[in-house]
Motif scaffolding. Structure first.
Motif, PDB file in Angstrom:
ATOM      1  N   UNK A   1       0.509  -1.212  -0.108  1.00  0.00           N
ATOM      2  CA  UNK A   1       0.146  -0.428  -0.195  1.00  0.00           C
ATOM      3  C   UNK A   1       0.849   1.291   0.110  1.00  0.00           C
ATOM      4  N   UNK A   2       1.774   1.076   0.764  1.00  0.00           N
ATOM      5  CA  UNK A   2       2.614   1.894   1.062  1.00  0.00           C
ATOM      6  C   UNK A   2       3.919   2.825  -0.288  1.00  0.00           C
ATOM      7  N   UNK A   3       4.250   1.991  -0.554  1.00  0.00           N
ATOM      8  CA  UNK A   3       4.393   1.723  -2.425  1.00  0.00           C
ATOM      9  C   UNK A   3       3.576   2.804  -2.953  1.00  0.00           C
ATOM     10  N   UNK A   4       1.923   2.592  -3.477  1.00  0.00           N
ATOM     11  CA  UNK A   4       1.261   3.001  -4.336  1.00  0.00           C
ATOM     12  C   UNK A   4       1.680   4.418  -3.690  1.00  0.00           C
ATOM     13  N   UNK A   5       0.806   4.983  -2.232  1.00  0.00           N
ATOM     14  CA  UNK A   5       0.976   5.759  -2.118  1.00  0.00           C
ATOM     15  C   UNK A   5       2.296   6.671  -2.250  1.00  0.00           C
ATOM     16  N   UNK A   6       3.475   6.413  -2.413  1.00  0.00           N
ATOM     17  CA  UNK A   6       4.190   6.660  -2.639  1.00  0.00           C
ATOM     18  C   UNK A   6       5.058   7.355  -4.305  1.00  0.00           C
ATOM     19  N   UNK A   7       3.793   6.716  -4.589  1.00  0.00           N
ATOM     20  CA  UNK A   7       4.350   6.714  -6.878  1.00  0.00           C
ATOM     21  C   UNK A   7       3.348   8.088  -7.096  1.00  0.00           C
ATOM     22  N   UNK A   8       4.403   8.508  -7.919  1.00  0.00           N
ATOM     23  CA  UNK A   8       3.921  10.233  -8.357  1.00  0.00           C
ATOM     24  C   UNK A   8       2.676  10.044  -8.832  1.00  0.00           C
ATOM     25  N   UNK A   9       1.858  10.744  -8.891  1.00  0.00           N
ATOM     26  CA  UNK A   9       0.186  10.859  -8.935  1.00  0.00           C
ATOM     27  C   UNK A   9      -0.335  10.436 -10.880  1.00  0.00           C
ATOM     28  N   UNK A  10       0.575  10.819 -11.590  1.00  0.00           N
ATOM     29  CA  UNK A  10       0.935  10.255 -13.128  1.00  0.00           C
ATOM     30  C   UNK A  10       0.875   8.741 -13.175  1.00  0.00           C
ATOM     31  N   UNK A  11       1.844   8.429 -12.103  1.00  0.00           N
ATOM     32  CA  UNK A  11       1.808   6.835 -11.787  1.00  0.00           C
ATOM     33  C   UNK A  11       1.169   6.182 -11.606  1.00  0.00           C
ATOM     34  N   UNK A  12       0.908   6.788 -10.082  1.00  0.00           N
ATOM     35  CA  UNK A  12      -0.755   6.186  -9.985  1.00  0.00           C
ATOM     36  C   UNK A  12      -1.799   5.966 -10.212  1.00  0.00           C
ATOM     37  N   UNK A  13      -2.106   6.702 -11.013  1.00  0.00           N
ATOM     38  CA  UNK A  13      -3.344   7.157 -11.817  1.00  0.00           C
ATOM     39  C   UNK A  13      -2.907   6.026 -12.506  1.00  0.00           C
ATOM     40  N   UNK A  14      -2.383   5.490 -13.603  1.00  0.00           N
ATOM     41  CA  UNK A  14      -2.301   4.834 -14.333  1.00  0.00           C
ATOM     42  C   UNK A  14      -1.864   3.311 -13.773  1.00  0.00           C
ATOM     43  N   UNK A  15      -1.657   3.481 -12.941  1.00  0.00           N
ATOM     44  CA  UNK A  15      -0.883   1.703 -12.298  1.00  0.00           C
ATOM     45  C   UNK A  15      -2.934   1.574 -11.668  1.00  0.00           C
ATOM     46  N   UNK A  16      -3.119   2.336 -11.275  1.00  0.00           N
ATOM     47  CA  UNK A  16      -4.771   2.238 -10.368  1.00  0.00           C
ATOM     48  C   UNK A  16      -5.378   1.814 -11.785  1.00  0.00           C
ATOM     49  N   UNK A  17      -5.604   2.165 -12.921  1.00  0.00           N
ATOM     50  CA  UNK A  17      -6.132   2.167 -14.613  1.00  0.00           C
ATOM     51  C   UNK A  17      -6.646   0.937 -14.624  1.00  0.00           C
ATOM     52  N   UNK A  18      -5.282   0.975 -14.520  1.00  0.00           N
ATOM     53  CA  UNK A  18      -5.202  -1.493 -14.691  1.00  0.00           C
ATOM     54  C   UNK A  18      -5.354  -2.204 -13.553  1.00  0.00           C
ATOM     55  N   UNK A  19      -5.531  -1.187 -12.451  1.00  0.00           N
ATOM     56  CA  UNK A  19      -5.709  -2.370 -11.248  1.00  0.00           C
ATOM     57  C   UNK A  19      -6.593  -1.395 -10.353  1.00  0.00           C
ATOM     58  N   UNK A  20      -7.880  -1.506 -11.334  1.00  0.00           N
ATOM     59  CA  UNK A  20      -9.261  -1.358 -10.439  1.00  0.00           C
ATOM     60  C   UNK A  20      -8.868  -1.923  -8.813  1.00  0.00           C
ATOM     61  N   UNK A  21      -9.222  -2.817  -9.172  1.00  0.00           N
ATOM     62  CA  UNK A  21      -9.577  -3.936  -7.631  1.00  0.00           C
ATOM     63  C   UNK A  21      -8.469  -3.089  -6.744  1.00  0.00           C
ATOM     64  N   UNK A  22      -6.715  -2.731  -6.902  1.00  0.00           N
ATOM     65  CA  UNK A  22      -6.464  -2.033  -6.448  1.00  0.00           C
ATOM     66  C   UNK A  22      -7.160  -1.047  -5.749  1.00  0.00           C
ATOM     67  N   UNK A  23      -7.825  -0.005  -6.548  1.00  0.00           N
ATOM     68  CA  UNK A  23      -7.750   1.355  -6.113  1.00  0.00           C
ATOM     69  C   UNK A  23      -9.040   0.903  -5.020  1.00  0.00           C
ATOM     70  N   UNK A  24     -10.172   0.341  -5.562  1.00  0.00           N
ATOM     71  CA  UNK A  24     -11.053   0.221  -4.530  1.00  0.00           C
ATOM     72  C   UNK A  24      -9.997  -0.405  -2.546  1.00  0.00           C
ATOM     73  N   UNK A  25      -9.715  -1.008  -2.939  1.00  0.00           N
ATOM     74  CA  UNK A  25      -8.699  -1.521  -1.331  1.00  0.00           C
ATOM     75  C   UNK A  25      -7.997  -0.055  -0.733  1.00  0.00           C
ATOM     76  N   UNK A  26      -7.064   1.346  -2.111  1.00  0.00           N
ATOM     77  CA  UNK A  26      -6.690   1.694  -1.179  1.00  0.00           C
ATOM     78  C   UNK A  26      -7.988   3.060  -0.604  1.00  0.00           C
ATOM     79  N   UNK A  27      -8.858   3.125  -1.602  1.00  0.00           N
ATOM     80  CA  UNK A  27      -9.845   4.212  -1.444  1.00  0.00           C
ATOM     81  C   UNK A  27     -10.439   3.667  -0.310  1.00  0.00           C
ATOM     82  N   UNK A  28     -10.347   1.914   0.381  1.00  0.00           N
ATOM     83  CA  UNK A  28     -10.881   2.064   1.917  1.00  0.00           C
ATOM     84  C   UNK A  28     -10.218   2.204   2.465  1.00  0.00           C
ATOM     85  N   UNK A  29      -9.088   2.009   2.806  1.00  0.00           N
ATOM     86  CA  UNK A  29      -7.860   2.122   3.629  1.00  0.00           C
ATOM     87  C   UNK A  29      -7.848   3.812   4.244  1.00  0.00           C
ATOM     88  N   UNK A  30      -8.208   4.524   2.803  1.00  0.00           N
ATOM     89  CA  UNK A  30      -7.680   5.395   3.289  1.00  0.00           C
ATOM     90  C   UNK A  30      -8.635   6.614   3.589  1.00  0.00           C
TER      91      UNK A  30
END
Length: 146
Positions: free
Chosen positions: A100-129
């Motif tokens: 989780x902390x690695x995702x949060x440490x990504x620059x915004x553009x890279x985080x956005x691209x990563x989450x676009x390809x892994x929507x399940x991760x986005x859901x988990x990060x949103x819940x945690x946030x």
């Protein structure tokens, strides 16, 4: 398929690395992670770096802490600017919630691209946030829409 260093066929390289990983009594978790710590410092990064890290994580679940350190090093080296980025994001996705902390440490553009390809991760990060808003960097909250 792409050939590796010195014209060795990629398939032969993959098979050789997998054979080493499979020899658990010869190549222990500690030896494998120590070798990978050196690999992630190489410039350029070898083509099979992420595949080898993923295989290590699959075959040695107790190597998760060491793998997070490898992934942190790659993020600091701006892995998103290499061919390894897709494998990096896949590995982080597989390692949730530990990564989780690695995702949060990504620059915004890279985080956005990563989450676009892994929507399940986005859901988990949103819940945690939502649960621990103070633990999430402001830039990541923006990407998560919070």
């Amino acid at each position: 398929p792409e050939d590796g260093e010195r014209g060795v066929p990629l398939k032969a390289l993959i098979d050789a690395v997998q054979a080493c990983i499979n020899e658990r009594e010869v190549f222990t978790r500690a030896e494998l992670t120590a070798a990978l710590e050196e690999v992630v410092q190489l410039d350029p990064l070898p083509l099979l770096t992420m595949r080898t890290i993923i295989q290590t994580m699959v075959n040695w679940p107790d190597a998760a802490t060491a793998v997070m350190g490898l992934l942190r090093t790659l993020l600091e080296r701006e892995v998103w600017a290499t061919k390894l980025w897709g494998g990096y994001v896949r590995c982080c996705s597989m390692a949730m919630p530990l990564s989780r902390e690695l995702f949060y440490a990504m620059p915004p553009a890279q985080l956005e691209a990563a989450l676009a390809s892994h929507p399940d991760v986005k859901q988990k990060l949103v819940a945690h946030a939502r649960a621990e808003r103070g633990a999430v960097p402001t830039a990541a909250l923006g990407v998560l829409g919070l």
